[in-house]
Structure formats: C-alpha cells, structure tokens
Scaffold this motif. Sequence first.
Motif, PDB file in Angstrom:
ATOM      1  N   ASN A 179       0.790  -1.270   0.176  1.00 17.98           N
ATOM      2  CA  ASN A 179      -0.070   0.099  -0.119  1.00 17.98           C
ATOM      3  C   ASN A 179       0.784   1.142  -0.024  1.00 17.98           C
ATOM      4  N   GLN A 180       2.006   1.391   0.529  1.00 23.65           N
ATOM      5  CA  GLN A 180       2.564   2.578   1.056  1.00 23.65           C
ATOM      6  C   GLN A 180       3.877   2.644   0.046  1.00 23.65           C
ATOM      7  N   PHE A 181       4.504   1.696  -0.310  1.00 20.98           N
ATOM      8  CA  PHE A 181       5.877   1.631  -0.884  1.00 20.98           C
ATOM      9  C   PHE A 181       5.901   0.984  -2.324  1.00 20.98           C
ATOM     10  N   SER A 182       4.710   0.924  -3.198  1.00 24.13           N
ATOM     11  CA  SER A 182       4.777   0.519  -4.378  1.00 24.13           C
ATOM     12  C   SER A 182       4.077   1.397  -5.528  1.00 24.13           C
ATOM     13  N   PHE A 183       3.122   2.374  -5.159  1.00 24.22           N
ATOM     14  CA  PHE A 183       2.805   3.247  -6.119  1.00 24.22           C
ATOM     15  C   PHE A 183       3.304   4.691  -6.209  1.00 24.22           C
ATOM     16  N   PHE A 184       3.999   5.495  -6.884  1.00 25.13           N
ATOM     17  CA  PHE A 184       4.244   6.713  -6.867  1.00 25.13           C
ATOM     18  C   PHE A 184       3.854   7.501  -8.277  1.00 25.13           C
ATOM     19  N   ASN A 185       3.583   8.828  -7.929  1.00 23.90           N
ATOM     20  CA  ASN A 185       2.900   9.467  -9.055  1.00 23.90           C
ATOM     21  C   ASN A 185       4.114   9.449 -10.142  1.00 23.90           C
ATOM     22  N   ASN A 186       5.515   9.851  -9.709  1.00 20.99           N
ATOM     23  CA  ASN A 186       6.443  10.210 -10.469  1.00 20.99           C
ATOM     24  C   ASN A 186       7.731   9.147  -9.995  1.00 20.99           C
ATOM     25  N   ILE A 187       8.174   8.535 -10.971  1.00 19.89           N
ATOM     26  CA  ILE A 187       9.692   7.943 -10.377  1.00 19.89           C
ATOM     27  C   ILE A 187      10.702   8.258 -11.569  1.00 19.89           C
ATOM     28  N   VAL A 188      11.758   8.991 -11.168  1.00 20.27           N
ATOM     29  CA  VAL A 188      12.787   9.388 -11.525  1.00 20.27           C
ATOM     30  C   VAL A 188      13.991   8.143 -11.452  1.00 20.27           C
ATOM     31  N   ILE A 189      14.495   7.987 -12.851  1.00 26.79           N
ATOM     32  CA  ILE A 189      15.486   6.916 -12.793  1.00 26.79           C
ATOM     33  C   ILE A 189      16.756   7.802 -12.736  1.00 26.79           C
ATOM     34  N   GLY A 190      17.950   7.456 -11.839  1.00 24.53           N
ATOM     35  CA  GLY A 190      18.865   8.300 -11.754  1.00 24.53           C
ATOM     36  C   GLY A 190      19.256   9.323 -10.761  1.00 24.53           C
ATOM     37  N   SER A 191      20.217   9.405 -10.160  1.00 26.26           N
ATOM     38  CA  SER A 191      20.419  10.211  -9.002  1.00 26.26           C
ATOM     39  C   SER A 191      21.658  11.259  -9.124  1.00 26.26           C
ATOM     40  N   GLY A 192      21.887  11.446 -10.519  1.00 21.24           N
ATOM     41  CA  GLY A 192      22.791  12.707 -10.826  1.00 21.24           C
ATOM     42  C   GLY A 192      22.221  13.933 -10.713  1.00 21.24           C
ATOM     43  N   LEU A 193      22.618  14.974 -11.273  1.00 20.79           N
ATOM     44  CA  LEU A 193      22.240  16.196 -11.546  1.00 20.79           C
ATOM     45  C   LEU A 193      21.045  16.364 -12.283  1.00 20.79           C
ATOM     46  N   ALA A 194      20.844  15.685 -13.445  1.00 19.79           N
ATOM     47  CA  ALA A 194      19.443  15.489 -14.254  1.00 19.79           C
ATOM     48  C   ALA A 194      18.473  14.970 -13.332  1.00 19.79           C
ATOM     49  N   GLY A 195      18.608  13.885 -12.787  1.00 17.68           N
ATOM     50  CA  GLY A 195      17.619  13.281 -11.919  1.00 17.68           C
ATOM     51  C   GLY A 195      17.212  14.192 -10.696  1.00 17.68           C
ATOM     52  N   LEU A 196      18.206  14.736  -9.886  1.00 15.96           N
ATOM     53  CA  LEU A 196      18.091  15.479  -8.687  1.00 15.96           C
ATOM     54  C   LEU A 196      17.163  16.764  -9.427  1.00 15.96           C
ATOM     55  N   PHE A 197      17.556  17.407 -10.294  1.00 20.78           N
ATOM     56  CA  PHE A 197      17.044  18.806 -10.657  1.00 20.78           C
ATOM     57  C   PHE A 197      15.733  18.374 -11.131  1.00 20.78           C
ATOM     58  N   THR A 198      15.422  17.098 -11.804  1.00 20.93           N
ATOM     59  CA  THR A 198      14.106  17.021 -12.480  1.00 20.93           C
ATOM     60  C   THR A 198      13.142  16.697 -11.234  1.00 20.93           C
ATOM     61  N   ALA A 199      13.644  15.877 -10.128  1.00 21.16           N
ATOM     62  CA  ALA A 199      12.962  15.652  -9.141  1.00 21.16           C
ATOM     63  C   ALA A 199      12.376  17.055  -8.250  1.00 21.16           C
ATOM     64  N   LEU A 200      13.455  17.738  -8.244  1.00 20.37           N
ATOM     65  CA  LEU A 200      13.253  19.214  -7.607  1.00 20.37           C
ATOM     66  C   LEU A 200      12.026  19.911  -8.213  1.00 20.37           C
ATOM     67  N   ASN A 201      12.044  20.115  -9.527  1.00 20.50           N
ATOM     68  CA  ASN A 201      11.103  20.675 -10.317  1.00 20.50           C
ATOM     69  C   ASN A 201       9.763  20.080 -10.271  1.00 20.50           C
ATOM     70  N   LEU A 202       9.640  18.829 -10.271  1.00 18.61           N
ATOM     71  CA  LEU A 202       8.623  17.990 -10.151  1.00 18.61           C
ATOM     72  C   LEU A 202       7.964  18.435  -8.798  1.00 18.61           C
ATOM     73  N   LYS A 203       8.744  18.507  -7.694  1.00 23.34           N
ATOM     74  CA  LYS A 203       8.175  18.713  -6.534  1.00 23.34           C
ATOM     75  C   LYS A 203       7.599  20.116  -5.982  1.00 23.34           C
ATOM     76  N   GLN A 204       8.169  20.934  -7.127  1.00 21.92           N
ATOM     77  CA  GLN A 204       7.968  22.404  -6.988  1.00 21.92           C
ATOM     78  C   GLN A 204       6.670  22.685  -7.777  1.00 21.92           C
ATOM     79  N   LYS A 205       6.667  22.084  -8.766  1.00 23.21           N
ATOM     80  CA  LYS A 205       5.054  22.004  -9.630  1.00 23.21           C
ATOM     81  C   LYS A 205       4.168  21.243  -9.077  1.00 23.21           C
ATOM     82  N   PHE A 206       4.265  20.216  -8.487  1.00 25.75           N
ATOM     83  CA  PHE A 206       3.180  19.333  -8.053  1.00 25.75           C
ATOM     84  C   PHE A 206       3.700  18.736  -6.603  1.00 25.75           C
ATOM     85  N   PRO A 207       3.425  19.845  -5.665  1.00 28.00           N
ATOM     86  CA  PRO A 207       3.636  19.518  -4.181  1.00 28.00           C
ATOM     87  C   PRO A 207       3.008  18.359  -3.419  1.00 28.00           C
TER      88      PRO A 207
END
Length: 364
Positions: A8-36
């Motif tokens: 129930n808690q750890f299977s579904f996410f609205n957004n999954i970003v693959i990769g934790s480099g600069l591109a992945g981190l900034f993408t996640a940052l922008n997603l959270k800012q747009k869809f808090p």
Amino acid sequence: MRSYWEKNQFSFFNNIVIGSGLAGLFTALNLKQKFPNERVLILSKGWIGRGASTKNAGFACMGSITELEDDLSHSSEEEIITLFEMRYKGLQIMRQELGNVPIGYEDNGSYELLENANDLAKIKRWNKALQFIERKDAFSVANMNKFSFKGFAAAIQNELEGSIDTGKMIYTLLQKVQSLGVEFMQQTELNAFEKIGDRYVLQTSQDIQLSCERLILCTNAFTKELLPTLDIKPGRGQVIITKPIENLPIKGIYHFDQGYYYFREIDGRVLFGGGRQLDIEGEETHQLGGNKLILEDLKRKLKENILPHIAFEIDYSWSGIMAFHENKKPICKEVQDNLFVLAGFGGMGVALAPFMAKELVGKI
C-alpha cells in the motif's frame, strides 16, 4: 512476499525518476515544486549518481572560443548560440536554487590557453554573437605575463564562467530535494518496465515491483541500456589530481585545445582532465576505469606545459561517464505517453542539467 502495508505505501508513486545525478535531482526538484502534493521517487543504482555528476572538474562553463569554432563544423551559428544560452541560463538556475556559498561557486571567470595567437582574432565575432546574454563582452585578451605556463602563445579570458565545488553542489542539492519530500530508493537497479493500463510497472534488482503515472529516465549515458534505439553515445573522461603544492601560483579554471583539456586549482592542488580525443573509440564505454594512453598524456602535459618549473606528485586519478547526442544537443522529450527522457549533455551537464530539467517538467 511483501506485506499488505508495504504494497500500500511503497509500491505506487506519481512520478519515478531513474538516476540520482544532476539531471535526476533537478528533475525531482522541479516536479516537487510544480506538484507539491504528488509523490516523487528517485530510483538509483548506486548511492549517488554513477556517471559524471560527482566526477566532473567543477567547471561552471559554457564553451571556449576554439570549441565554439569547432562546433561550426557540424552546427549552425544559431544552434551554437542557443546551446550556449541554455548553458548560461542553467548555471543561473543552479545558483538561484542552491546559492553561491553552499555550492562553493567562485566568479573568477576562466581562461582559454592558445597555441596559436591568431585565434585571438575570433574574439570580436563571438562577443557580437553572444552579447545579448549579458549586454557585455564575454571574451577578452588575457595578459600572458601573469601565467607561468609553457607552450602557449596567448590566452582568452571568459567573464561569464566560474568554478563550483562539485561535492558541495551535489550535497546541497540532495538536502534541498529531501527537504521537499522527494523519496529515494538507492542501490536498486531498474531491470525492465512496461506500460500496463495508465501506469508504468517497474521490475527492479531488489525484486521489488513499483508503479507510477510518469516515468522519467535521467540516466544520461546509461539511457541506451533502457532504450536501445536511443541515439546516444557514452564518453568517458579521465581526471588526475596532484598532492597539495606549496605556494601554487594557479588560480581559476583553464581550457585548451577546443576544450578537450581542462585544469584548475582546488585546495592547493591541480586537477587536470581531458584528452578523450586521443582515443575516442576506446572511451566510448560505460565502464569506469583508466586509459593508460590518456593518463600518460595528462601527466606529460602537466609536467611540460602546466607546471614546467614546479615539482609535484600525482595523488590519484578517476574517470566519469558523459553522454553525447547529435551536435551536442540534449535529449529532452516525451518518447511515449508519460515516459520522458533527459540525457545527452555532451560534457556540459553541470550547466545544462538545471535548465533542461526545468524545460522537461514544463512539458508535463
């Protein structure tokens, strides 16, 4: 088998970003800012990005004159200027989001060292082409008397560039995305994914099945492993660093030979990288590791050209994996319904990732 609570808690996410480099981190940052209110998960094969995000030289750069001139062989001037502006804007986003002090940003400018002084004549053309960015000249002739390098006839100063402490930059960015509620699943590799109904279902190396509404691949050079038809090539870069040198006379960042070589001072050491053009085919690999031919070339140039009158010892070396797309243009698009790709920064990921991540999330 997972419990009811885990499913129930750890299977579904609205957004999954693959990769934790600069591109992945900034993408996640922008997603959270747009869809808090949406859940954003970063899935990472390692504990930090394994490409070039934590292995680069810490250059806040956009391109030297000889590099821009070389780009004319495969791109129009308009395309080159557009890419330069994207890099410039990306660095401004980086500084605005994270702050200058936390990322160790130093506004020192940069220097391109020239073997042929005739290249100075190209300054006027590129200053005119790029003046709209800050309404001032980016390039000027540098005083060679201030340098003790050998084998160079002239130098160009770039007022728009600077340097970053890569470790501080990634650490600060990690802290920011975590503070916004971005979730992480590290040491977990994406093995396969498929679209089932309105969701993507992911199979991982931990035998954990995940699902999401949107799947964003920010794996740069490694994206081809997930999308084999993608037109992208890996490019490994070699870097060496000296032990601390007393009274080191070098400050700032430097490029030469169309940007293929780059060096800087950091904590009283000289960090020197590049030489990929000596073995392009050999460096088109996803495997981290050394290249004897290139490492020997770097050591020789360090001794003969950069520190010709200074004793030094090499402390250690490392490599990072970059990604190259046609004409250095990044890939930033939706490849199928709610499947996005952000990759191919051509050795300019520090500058391009913040800008392209914002562009990508703007498409959602």
